[in-house]
Design a protein around this motif. Sequence first.
Motif, PDB file in Angstrom:
ATOM      1  N   PHE A 180      41.317  48.166  41.932  1.00  0.00           N
ATOM      2  CA  PHE A 180      41.031  48.618  40.344  1.00  0.00           C
ATOM      3  C   PHE A 180      39.633  49.126  40.066  1.00  0.00           C
ATOM      4  CE2 PHE A 180      40.176  48.140  35.851  1.00  0.00           C
ATOM      5  CZ  PHE A 180      40.802  49.292  35.476  1.00  0.00           C
ATOM      6  N   LEU A 181      38.920  47.925  40.325  1.00  0.00           N
ATOM      7  CA  LEU A 181      37.245  48.107  40.130  1.00  0.00           C
ATOM      8  C   LEU A 181      36.551  49.070  40.966  1.00  0.00           C
ATOM      9  CD1 LEU A 181      36.651  44.256  39.260  1.00  0.00           C
ATOM     10  CD2 LEU A 181      36.432  46.220  37.516  1.00  0.00           C
ATOM     11  N   VAL A 182      37.105  48.897  42.131  1.00  0.00           N
ATOM     12  CA  VAL A 182      36.543  50.153  43.093  1.00  0.00           C
ATOM     13  C   VAL A 182      36.838  51.430  42.425  1.00  0.00           C
ATOM     14  CG1 VAL A 182      36.478  51.066  45.243  1.00  0.00           C
ATOM     15  CG2 VAL A 182      36.703  48.726  44.976  1.00  0.00           C
ATOM     16  N   PHE A 183      38.034  51.713  42.098  1.00  0.00           N
ATOM     17  CA  PHE A 183      38.347  53.309  41.576  1.00  0.00           C
ATOM     18  C   PHE A 183      37.775  53.271  40.213  1.00  0.00           C
ATOM     19  CE2 PHE A 183      42.315  52.811  44.289  1.00  0.00           C
ATOM     20  CZ  PHE A 183      42.059  54.122  45.140  1.00  0.00           C
ATOM     21  N   ALA A 184      37.641  52.244  39.495  1.00  0.00           N
ATOM     22  CA  ALA A 184      36.911  52.270  38.120  1.00  0.00           C
ATOM     23  C   ALA A 184      35.490  52.647  38.172  1.00  0.00           C
ATOM     24  CB  ALA A 184      36.995  51.163  37.179  1.00  0.00           C
ATOM     25  N   GLY A 185      34.884  52.050  39.321  1.00  0.00           N
ATOM     26  CA  GLY A 185      33.417  52.297  39.763  1.00  0.00           C
ATOM     27  C   GLY A 185      33.225  53.745  39.869  1.00  0.00           C
ATOM     28  N   LYS A 217      24.535  55.405  36.293  1.00  0.00           N
ATOM     29  CA  LYS A 217      24.582  55.051  37.853  1.00  0.00           C
ATOM     30  C   LYS A 217      24.540  53.958  38.285  1.00  0.00           C
ATOM     31  CE  LYS A 217      22.478  57.452  41.996  1.00  0.00           C
ATOM     32  NZ  LYS A 217      21.433  58.181  42.375  1.00  0.00           N
ATOM     33  N   ASN A 218      23.699  53.301  37.781  1.00  0.00           N
ATOM     34  CA  ASN A 218      23.653  51.637  38.455  1.00  0.00           C
ATOM     35  C   ASN A 218      24.717  50.916  38.043  1.00  0.00           C
ATOM     36  OD1 ASN A 218      21.255  52.225  39.812  1.00  0.00           O
ATOM     37  ND2 ASN A 218      19.977  51.539  38.125  1.00  0.00           N
ATOM     38  N   ALA A 219      25.420  51.170  36.833  1.00  0.00           N
ATOM     39  CA  ALA A 219      26.618  50.330  36.311  1.00  0.00           C
ATOM     40  C   ALA A 219      27.685  50.850  37.164  1.00  0.00           C
ATOM     41  CB  ALA A 219      26.788  50.555  34.951  1.00  0.00           C
ATOM     42  N   HIS A 220      27.979  51.990  37.709  1.00  0.00           N
ATOM     43  CA  HIS A 220      29.070  52.587  38.612  1.00  0.00           C
ATOM     44  C   HIS A 220      28.676  51.881  40.027  1.00  0.00           C
ATOM     45  CE1 HIS A 220      31.005  55.760  36.905  1.00  0.00           C
ATOM     46  NE2 HIS A 220      29.922  56.124  36.105  1.00  0.00           N
ATOM     47  N   ILE A 221      27.417  51.700  40.583  1.00  0.00           N
ATOM     48  CA  ILE A 221      27.478  50.953  41.752  1.00  0.00           C
ATOM     49  C   ILE A 221      27.793  49.457  41.644  1.00  0.00           C
ATOM     50  CG2 ILE A 221      25.481  50.452  43.584  1.00  0.00           C
ATOM     51  CD1 ILE A 221      24.278  53.006  42.751  1.00  0.00           C
ATOM     52  N   ILE A 222      27.376  48.863  40.632  1.00  0.00           N
ATOM     53  CA  ILE A 222      27.680  47.379  40.333  1.00  0.00           C
ATOM     54  C   ILE A 222      29.039  47.293  40.375  1.00  0.00           C
ATOM     55  CG2 ILE A 222      27.136  45.629  38.694  1.00  0.00           C
ATOM     56  CD1 ILE A 222      24.505  46.909  37.987  1.00  0.00           C
ATOM     57  N   ILE A 223      29.806  47.950  39.552  1.00  0.00           N
ATOM     58  CA  ILE A 223      31.100  47.700  39.404  1.00  0.00           C
ATOM     59  C   ILE A 223      31.981  48.076  40.669  1.00  0.00           C
ATOM     60  CG2 ILE A 223      33.202  48.830  38.384  1.00  0.00           C
ATOM     61  CD1 ILE A 223      31.732  46.715  36.580  1.00  0.00           C
ATOM     62  N   CYS A 280      30.679  47.611  43.637  1.00  0.00           N
ATOM     63  CA  CYS A 280      30.321  46.502  44.763  1.00  0.00           C
ATOM     64  C   CYS A 280      31.059  45.137  44.272  1.00  0.00           C
ATOM     65  CB  CYS A 280      28.794  46.291  44.615  1.00  0.00           C
ATOM     66  SG  CYS A 280      27.813  47.207  45.501  1.00  0.00           S
ATOM     67  N   ILE A 281      31.205  44.823  43.043  1.00  0.00           N
ATOM     68  CA  ILE A 281      32.090  43.871  42.553  1.00  0.00           C
ATOM     69  C   ILE A 281      33.522  44.044  42.999  1.00  0.00           C
ATOM     70  CG2 ILE A 281      32.883  42.584  40.574  1.00  0.00           C
ATOM     71  CD1 ILE A 281      30.350  43.110  39.098  1.00  0.00           C
ATOM     72  N   GLY A 282      33.969  45.338  42.726  1.00  0.00           N
ATOM     73  CA  GLY A 282      35.282  45.485  43.154  1.00  0.00           C
ATOM     74  C   GLY A 282      35.562  45.185  44.797  1.00  0.00           C
ATOM     75  N   VAL A 283      34.594  45.694  45.664  1.00  0.00           N
ATOM     76  CA  VAL A 283      34.677  45.511  47.036  1.00  0.00           C
ATOM     77  C   VAL A 283      34.662  43.975  47.382  1.00  0.00           C
ATOM     78  CG1 VAL A 283      33.379  45.698  49.094  1.00  0.00           C
ATOM     79  CG2 VAL A 283      33.594  47.663  47.726  1.00  0.00           C
ATOM     80  N   ALA A 284      33.797  43.384  46.604  1.00  0.00           N
ATOM     81  CA  ALA A 284      33.478  41.846  46.959  1.00  0.00           C
ATOM     82  C   ALA A 284      34.984  41.124  46.537  1.00  0.00           C
ATOM     83  CB  ALA A 284      32.446  41.340  46.179  1.00  0.00           C
ATOM     84  N   ILE A 285      35.459  41.510  45.535  1.00  0.00           N
ATOM     85  CA  ILE A 285      36.899  40.978  45.126  1.00  0.00           C
ATOM     86  C   ILE A 285      37.880  41.077  46.037  1.00  0.00           C
ATOM     87  CG2 ILE A 285      38.654  40.711  43.348  1.00  0.00           C
ATOM     88  CD1 ILE A 285      36.314  40.914  41.329  1.00  0.00           C
ATOM     89  N   THR A 286      38.082  42.209  46.383  1.00  0.00           N
ATOM     90  CA  THR A 286      38.815  42.894  47.324  1.00  0.00           C
ATOM     91  C   THR A 286      38.956  41.917  48.788  1.00  0.00           C
ATOM     92  OG1 THR A 286      39.018  45.047  46.416  1.00  0.00           O
ATOM     93  CG2 THR A 286      40.035  44.927  48.566  1.00  0.00           C
ATOM     94  N   ILE A 287      37.663  41.774  49.370  1.00  0.00           N
ATOM     95  CA  ILE A 287      37.345  41.421  50.458  1.00  0.00           C
ATOM     96  C   ILE A 287      37.747  39.760  50.419  1.00  0.00           C
ATOM     97  CG2 ILE A 287      35.730  40.823  52.004  1.00  0.00           C
ATOM     98  CD1 ILE A 287      34.499  43.496  51.811  1.00  0.00           C
ATOM     99  N   SER A 288      37.430  39.158  49.262  1.00  0.00           N
ATOM    100  CA  SER A 288      37.581  37.676  48.938  1.00  0.00           C
ATOM    101  C   SER A 288      39.300  37.585  49.085  1.00  0.00           C
ATOM    102  CB  SER A 288      36.806  37.281  48.070  1.00  0.00           C
ATOM    103  OG  SER A 288      37.529  37.837  46.747  1.00  0.00           O
TER     104      SER A 288
END
Length: 64
Positions: A14-19, A42-48, A50-58
């Motif tokens: 969800f966070l990846v799609f939202a980002g 733009k940076n907020a999109h990148i941060i969200i 990256c957080i989504g990718v990290a959560i998904t990978i974990s």
Amino acid sequence: MSWHLFLTIASGIFLVFAGQSNWDWFWNSRKQKGLVKLFGKKNAHIIITCIGVAITISGLSAIK
């Protein structure tokens, strides 16, 4: 797979799609407005994203 892992992976996706989207209901929330104000849109999109990718990978790495 327990529901905790499913919820973690779903939240990350969800966070990846939202980002990557421009959803007004997501980016106009109080917490996201603060992130946008602090880092810019733009940076907020990148941060969200990256957080989504990290959560998904974990979540995926916890599957046995």
